[in-house]
Design a protein around this motif. Sequence first.
Motif, PDB file in Angstrom:
ATOM      1  N   HIS A  75       0.825  -1.209   0.000  1.00 17.26           N
ATOM      2  CA  HIS A  75       0.000   0.000   0.000  1.00 17.26           C
ATOM      3  C   HIS A  75       0.861   1.261   0.000  1.00 17.26           C
ATOM      4  O   HIS A  75       0.454   2.286  -0.535  1.00 17.26           O
ATOM      5  CB  HIS A  75      -0.927   0.016   1.226  1.00 17.26           C
ATOM      6  CG  HIS A  75      -1.764  -1.207   1.351  1.00 17.26           C
ATOM      7  ND1 HIS A  75      -2.799  -1.516   0.494  1.00 17.26           N
ATOM      8  CD2 HIS A  75      -1.704  -2.236   2.235  1.00 17.26           C
ATOM      9  CE1 HIS A  75      -3.347  -2.665   0.853  1.00 17.26           C
ATOM     10  NE2 HIS A  75      -2.698  -3.126   1.905  1.00 17.26           N
ATOM     11  N   GLY A  76       2.032   1.197   0.626  1.00 15.56           N
ATOM     12  CA  GLY A  76       2.939   2.332   0.691  1.00 15.56           C
ATOM     13  C   GLY A  76       4.090   2.170  -0.287  1.00 15.56           C
ATOM     14  O   GLY A  76       4.136   1.221  -1.077  1.00 15.56           O
ATOM     15  N   GLU A  77       5.038   3.083  -0.217  1.00 14.50           N
ATOM     16  CA  GLU A  77       6.209   3.047  -1.092  1.00 14.50           C
ATOM     17  C   GLU A  77       7.091   1.850  -0.767  1.00 14.50           C
ATOM     18  O   GLU A  77       7.177   1.434   0.384  1.00 14.50           O
ATOM     19  CB  GLU A  77       7.023   4.336  -0.934  1.00 14.50           C
ATOM     20  CG  GLU A  77       6.325   5.569  -1.453  1.00 14.50           C
ATOM     21  CD  GLU A  77       6.102   5.517  -2.956  1.00 14.50           C
ATOM     22  OE1 GLU A  77       7.030   5.124  -3.693  1.00 14.50           O
ATOM     23  OE2 GLU A  77       4.981   5.854  -3.383  1.00 14.50           O
ATOM     24  N   GLY A  78       7.759   1.332  -1.772  1.00 18.30           N
ATOM     25  CA  GLY A  78       8.679   0.231  -1.582  1.00 18.30           C
ATOM     26  C   GLY A  78       8.901  -0.523  -2.876  1.00 18.30           C
ATOM     27  O   GLY A  78       8.168  -0.343  -3.849  1.00 18.30           O
ATOM     28  N   GLU A  79       9.917  -1.349  -2.884  1.00 15.71           N
ATOM     29  CA  GLU A  79      10.243  -2.157  -4.054  1.00 15.71           C
ATOM     30  C   GLU A  79       9.624  -3.541  -3.893  1.00 15.71           C
ATOM     31  O   GLU A  79       9.465  -4.032  -2.782  1.00 15.71           O
ATOM     32  CB  GLU A  79      11.761  -2.304  -4.195  1.00 15.71           C
ATOM     33  CG  GLU A  79      12.475  -1.003  -4.431  1.00 15.71           C
ATOM     34  CD  GLU A  79      13.994  -1.171  -4.459  1.00 15.71           C
ATOM     35  OE1 GLU A  79      14.470  -2.324  -4.347  1.00 15.71           O
ATOM     36  OE2 GLU A  79      14.683  -0.166  -4.586  1.00 15.71           O
ATOM     37  N   MET A  80       9.319  -4.165  -5.039  1.00 18.47           N
ATOM     38  CA  MET A  80       8.790  -5.519  -5.057  1.00 18.47           C
ATOM     39  C   MET A  80       9.491  -6.292  -6.170  1.00 18.47           C
ATOM     40  O   MET A  80      10.108  -5.689  -7.038  1.00 18.47           O
ATOM     41  CB  MET A  80       7.285  -5.560  -5.365  1.00 18.47           C
ATOM     42  CG  MET A  80       6.476  -4.430  -4.894  1.00 18.47           C
ATOM     43  SD  MET A  80       4.749  -4.353  -5.470  1.00 18.47           S
ATOM     44  CE  MET A  80       4.190  -5.982  -5.617  1.00 18.47           C
TER      45      MET A  80
END
Length: 156
Positions: A75-80
């Motif tokens: 839901h928030g910022e980040g890498e996947m």
Amino acid sequence: MSRRPANAMTTHAEWGAGDPHLRVTREDTRLEHPLSLDETRIGSDAGNDLVLDGADPVHATIVHDERDEYVLTLHGEGEMNALPEGDSRTEILRTGARFTIADWTLVFMREEYADHGRPFGGREGGELSDQPPQSERPDYTVPGDEPGPREEVNKA
């Protein structure tokens, strides 16, 4: 050492098998968080199942779905691992899948014999052309249970 049953011929193990958990690291902090709930909420809010300083109040959720998959929604910022299509920030987690939340790194772990992304018993069952097809996935629903909502996900 694998806890794979000697007679395992598919990755269709028992529901929730393979010790699914997250390895969570930040600088000198290392911990493991078991994924034992149908929905795991991750974020900075004290009511979350996994509380991480510096994250949004509810930064991510991991749902154990009706197909025995663990599905991440960031839901928030980040890498996947997966390259999201459009606005989708969702992917099925496979053993070794990595994602980030604030300055935390989270890695999904599940023994290969139970990780549906590795057909026919994981690497021990063969690779690519040496891998025979496995049977259809069993119906993991309990009689009388309503199936959960189906989500479109990006496959890692």
